[in-house]
Design a protein around this motif. Sequence first.
Motif, PDB file in Angstrom:
ATOM      1  N   ALA A 307       0.838  -1.198   0.000  1.00  0.00           N
ATOM      2  CA  ALA A 307       0.000   0.000   0.000  1.00  0.00           C
ATOM      3  C   ALA A 307       0.872   1.247   0.000  1.00  0.00           C
ATOM      4  N   ALA A 308       0.478   2.219  -0.815  1.00  0.00           N
ATOM      5  CA  ALA A 308       1.170   3.503  -0.784  1.00  0.00           C
ATOM      6  C   ALA A 308       0.897   4.229   0.532  1.00  0.00           C
ATOM      7  N   SER A 309      -0.303   4.048   1.074  1.00  0.00           N
ATOM      8  CA  SER A 309      -0.651   4.632   2.370  1.00  0.00           C
ATOM      9  C   SER A 309      -1.650   3.708   3.060  1.00  0.00           C
ATOM     10  N   GLY A 323       7.412   9.395   4.920  1.00  0.00           N
ATOM     11  CA  GLY A 323       8.619   8.582   4.970  1.00  0.00           C
ATOM     12  C   GLY A 323       8.381   7.093   5.045  1.00  0.00           C
ATOM     13  N   MET A 324       7.193   6.657   5.518  1.00  0.00           N
ATOM     14  CA  MET A 324       6.988   5.228   5.756  1.00  0.00           C
ATOM     15  C   MET A 324       6.822   4.443   4.460  1.00  0.00           C
ATOM     16  N   MET A 325       6.157   5.011   3.468  1.00  0.00           N
ATOM     17  CA  MET A 325       6.009   4.303   2.191  1.00  0.00           C
ATOM     18  C   MET A 325       7.378   3.984   1.594  1.00  0.00           C
ATOM     19  N   ARG A 326       8.243   4.976   1.624  1.00  0.00           N
ATOM     20  CA  ARG A 326       9.606   4.801   1.093  1.00  0.00           C
ATOM     21  C   ARG A 326      10.372   3.793   1.942  1.00  0.00           C
ATOM     22  N   LEU A 327      10.293   3.926   3.256  1.00  0.00           N
ATOM     23  CA  LEU A 327      11.029   3.032   4.146  1.00  0.00           C
ATOM     24  C   LEU A 327      10.570   1.593   3.985  1.00  0.00           C
ATOM     25  N   HIS A 328       9.260   1.364   3.890  1.00  0.00           N
ATOM     26  CA  HIS A 328       8.753   0.005   3.691  1.00  0.00           C
ATOM     27  C   HIS A 328       9.247  -0.587   2.371  1.00  0.00           C
ATOM     28  N   SER A 329       9.312   0.224   1.344  1.00  0.00           N
ATOM     29  CA  SER A 329       9.805  -0.267   0.050  1.00  0.00           C
ATOM     30  C   SER A 329      11.283  -0.615   0.126  1.00  0.00           C
ATOM     31  N   LEU A 330      12.069   0.237   0.774  1.00  0.00           N
ATOM     32  CA  LEU A 330      13.488  -0.044   0.936  1.00  0.00           C
ATOM     33  C   LEU A 330      13.702  -1.296   1.787  1.00  0.00           C
ATOM     34  N   GLN A 331      12.810  -1.539   2.743  1.00  0.00           N
ATOM     35  CA  GLN A 331      12.935  -2.744   3.563  1.00  0.00           C
ATOM     36  C   GLN A 331      12.789  -4.001   2.718  1.00  0.00           C
ATOM     37  N   ALA A 332      11.844  -4.002   1.794  1.00  0.00           N
ATOM     38  CA  ALA A 332      11.695  -5.160   0.915  1.00  0.00           C
ATOM     39  C   ALA A 332      12.957  -5.386   0.098  1.00  0.00           C
ATOM     40  N   LEU A 333      13.535  -4.307  -0.435  1.00  0.00           N
ATOM     41  CA  LEU A 333      14.779  -4.432  -1.189  1.00  0.00           C
ATOM     42  C   LEU A 333      15.891  -4.967  -0.299  1.00  0.00           C
ATOM     43  N   HIS A 356      -8.752   2.479  -0.709  1.00  0.00           N
ATOM     44  CA  HIS A 356      -7.400   1.919  -0.675  1.00  0.00           C
ATOM     45  C   HIS A 356      -6.474   2.891  -1.403  1.00  0.00           C
ATOM     46  N   SER A 357      -5.357   3.222  -0.801  1.00  0.00           N
ATOM     47  CA  SER A 357      -4.440   4.215  -1.363  1.00  0.00           C
ATOM     48  C   SER A 357      -3.830   3.734  -2.675  1.00  0.00           C
ATOM     49  N   ALA A 358      -3.166   4.649  -3.366  1.00  0.00           N
ATOM     50  CA  ALA A 358      -2.554   4.330  -4.649  1.00  0.00           C
ATOM     51  C   ALA A 358      -1.376   5.259  -4.902  1.00  0.00           C
ATOM     52  N   LEU A 359      -0.567   4.895  -5.894  1.00  0.00           N
ATOM     53  CA  LEU A 359       0.553   5.758  -6.276  1.00  0.00           C
ATOM     54  C   LEU A 359       0.068   7.110  -6.780  1.00  0.00           C
ATOM     55  N   LEU A 360      -1.079   7.109  -7.450  1.00  0.00           N
ATOM     56  CA  LEU A 360      -1.710   8.347  -7.905  1.00  0.00           C
ATOM     57  C   LEU A 360      -3.019   8.495  -7.126  1.00  0.00           C
ATOM     58  N   PRO A 361      -3.031   9.316  -6.066  1.00  0.00           N
ATOM     59  CA  PRO A 361      -4.202   9.393  -5.186  1.00  0.00           C
ATOM     60  C   PRO A 361      -5.382  10.118  -5.826  1.00  0.00           C
ATOM     61  N   HIS A 362      -6.535  10.086  -5.120  1.00  0.00           N
ATOM     62  CA  HIS A 362      -7.704  10.830  -5.584  1.00  0.00           C
ATOM     63  C   HIS A 362      -7.360  12.288  -5.871  1.00  0.00           C
ATOM     64  N   GLY A 363      -6.492  12.857  -5.062  1.00  0.00           N
ATOM     65  CA  GLY A 363      -6.125  14.271  -5.222  1.00  0.00           C
ATOM     66  C   GLY A 363      -5.193  14.544  -6.373  1.00  0.00           C
ATOM     67  N   ARG A 368      -0.073  14.765  -1.381  1.00  0.00           N
ATOM     68  CA  ARG A 368       1.171  14.357  -0.723  1.00  0.00           C
ATOM     69  C   ARG A 368       1.673  13.034  -1.280  1.00  0.00           C
ATOM     70  N   GLY A 369       0.738  12.097  -1.506  1.00  0.00           N
ATOM     71  CA  GLY A 369       1.127  10.779  -1.974  1.00  0.00           C
ATOM     72  C   GLY A 369       1.857  10.807  -3.303  1.00  0.00           C
ATOM     73  N   TRP A 370       1.507  11.747  -4.171  1.00  0.00           N
ATOM     74  CA  TRP A 370       2.192  11.814  -5.470  1.00  0.00           C
ATOM     75  C   TRP A 370       3.651  12.234  -5.287  1.00  0.00           C
ATOM     76  N   ARG A 371       3.908  13.132  -4.358  1.00  0.00           N
ATOM     77  CA  ARG A 371       5.292  13.526  -4.098  1.00  0.00           C
ATOM     78  C   ARG A 371       6.093  12.331  -3.574  1.00  0.00           C
ATOM     79  N   ASP A 372       5.444  11.505  -2.738  1.00  0.00           N
ATOM     80  CA  ASP A 372       6.104  10.290  -2.264  1.00  0.00           C
ATOM     81  C   ASP A 372       6.407   9.338  -3.413  1.00  0.00           C
ATOM     82  N   THR A 373       5.476   9.245  -4.364  1.00  0.00           N
ATOM     83  CA  THR A 373       5.674   8.389  -5.528  1.00  0.00           C
ATOM     84  C   THR A 373       6.875   8.847  -6.344  1.00  0.00           C
ATOM     85  N   LEU A 374       6.967  10.143  -6.600  1.00  0.00           N
ATOM     86  CA  LEU A 374       8.093  10.672  -7.375  1.00  0.00           C
ATOM     87  C   LEU A 374       9.423  10.418  -6.667  1.00  0.00           C
ATOM     88  N   ARG A 375       9.428  10.611  -5.354  1.00  0.00           N
ATOM     89  CA  ARG A 375      10.676  10.411  -4.608  1.00  0.00           C
ATOM     90  C   ARG A 375      11.117   8.959  -4.652  1.00  0.00           C
TER      91      ARG A 375
END
Length: 670
Positions: A307-309, A323-333, A356-363, A368-375
Amino acid sequence: MGLTRVSGLLFGGDYNPEQWPEHVWEEDVRLMAEAGVNMATVAVFSWSRLEPRPGEYDFGWLDRVLDLLHEHGVAADLATATATPPPWLVRDHPEVLPVDAAGTRLEFGSRQSYCPSSPVFRDAAVRLVRAMAARYGRHPALALWHIGNEYADHVLECFCAESARHFRAWLESRYGTVDGLNAAWGTSCWGQHYTAFDQVEPPRKAPGPVNPTQVLDWRRFCSDALLECFELERAVLREVTPDVPVTTNFMSILHGLDYWKWAAAEDVVSDDAYPDPADPESHVAVALSYDLMRSLKRRPWILLEQAASAVSWREVNAPKPPGMMRLHSLQALAHGADGAMFFQWRQARYGPEKFHSALLPHGGTAARGWRDTLRLGADLRRLAEIAGTGTRADVALLLDWDSWWGLEAPESMPSDRLRLKDLLLSWYRPLHARGVAVDLVPAGRDLSGYRVVIAPNLYMCTPEQARHLAAFDGHLVVGPFSGVVDAADQVHDGGAPGPLREPLGLTVDEFWPLPDGQVQRVRPVTGAATGAYADAAAVPARTWAEWLRVEDAEVLARYEGGDLDGQPAITRRGRATYLSCLLDDVTPVLSEVLAAAGVRPVADVPEGVEATRRGPYLFLLNHATTPARMDLAEPGTDLLTGRDLRGRIEIPARDAVVLRTGAGPTEGER
């Protein structure tokens, strides 16, 4: 080249263009390119759109989607669309719908609405897969086949007449004769002796406890029946597209399916993982499941969904803080993944997963979620060089699905409080905290190269498995209630630990389950335990204890107080340690074993920091909400920032360092 023809690390998510008008598709692929997405999972739930009527296919829309993805540099993890049958199939053939243990036929309207044993469902699925393979086998976007989806998520078992017939055929193949079945099931108990296979039914709801071996075989059968569905589709894909790898998305450590068998049937292991953002310890349990994914084929794997969020299915669906979306992804790696994918790309506007959240949120791109996706997309490009690298572990945790199914039988056990996941975590948690790499292994895997093997529980243990463990030349740790029964769930002659009696040097005189709230203390024996364990205070034990009869073993700790006062609790024979209880904290025992085996952590880390290594890359993940400071044992370059680091460093809260060093193998695993 990694697990697919896509180089580097995979990034993207489930894409459901059929939920959106076509003019949105152009925006989707443009934004995917902007974010660095290089793979999208498509057509997972599209059977009703691809085959709106029996034998009538509508592939035009999917053609356009795949063409668009390819034009923008996005590969396709193409699903076979068989995760949910179309309405016409279940209306024309209502017998396809699954039946629960009480005899209720489950209606259409959710997903996975099929009986795994249904020949009608299987034949229809194979026809669709053949049509898809023929149409898209040479499409330039195709990088991976995705069979089904999250098998056993909603329907693990079906109790209909067709499933009963299939179960009887499975039993006849396993036992050969009814006499063989009767012997294995112990049917002389409670007057259950069968004279023909057609008298056998699935373990439906009954007046009292059901034969436990019947339930065990049902668990085995249900895993195998779903695996047959997977293998039928895989056979078509390997025939038509032999060069395209095949996967299906697992669900971390799932009770219902024997993932050792499943992983052997696929080319690439992939997993769906959804740690709860509201649980500050959830990263430990998910790390355990990631180590399983890496261990299943001893090679990198793909995190296919996360989940993105927030998710949409918990009672309270907490979002992921910054920070948690990024951290969780790095943990898998960090635990061997070569991709960090998501459910889903664009957040839905309707249906059960609209929140359910997504890489491209309703907004949209203002969220905020889109900035997390880009990062994250930028980070994954920086980390591309880690793809294909492996992890070396000195410690192995034993996980056997047959034993798990037997341990957690629904009735007739000394206690229903013994849960295998909890037992695994009781050992994994301190290993994870100190940065010790861990593999998971099945009961019969080659153990050479490991220094420590831990079996938190091996309720079911065959003589062959016992000989395998006895031949291990490292340090063996065996947890309680092990070696109790054979493969037919029948108690070994002489009782527990059965074939483990000689390597452990003891017999269990009586099981001593502890009522809820009761504590039994365990104290090291002066002069027997060594190292940190020798100085440890009495440790509480809950849930379980045993009255042991020591035959040829040294007593390391005894029960203190209560009915077991003075009785042996922890023993050692040679390099084999046995714990007859569930300690609140196994750290003292673990510390002594690791020290004796010469096992070192990959890095000395402060509390809250997770350390793992892939080849020459050291991952340091700060799961705490405050900065962490630590000293590096070796210098290196942080791939995330490009900085050269040495000596004392600070890792911000929910942040990470991925250090390229000069140590470790560069690819493959043990």
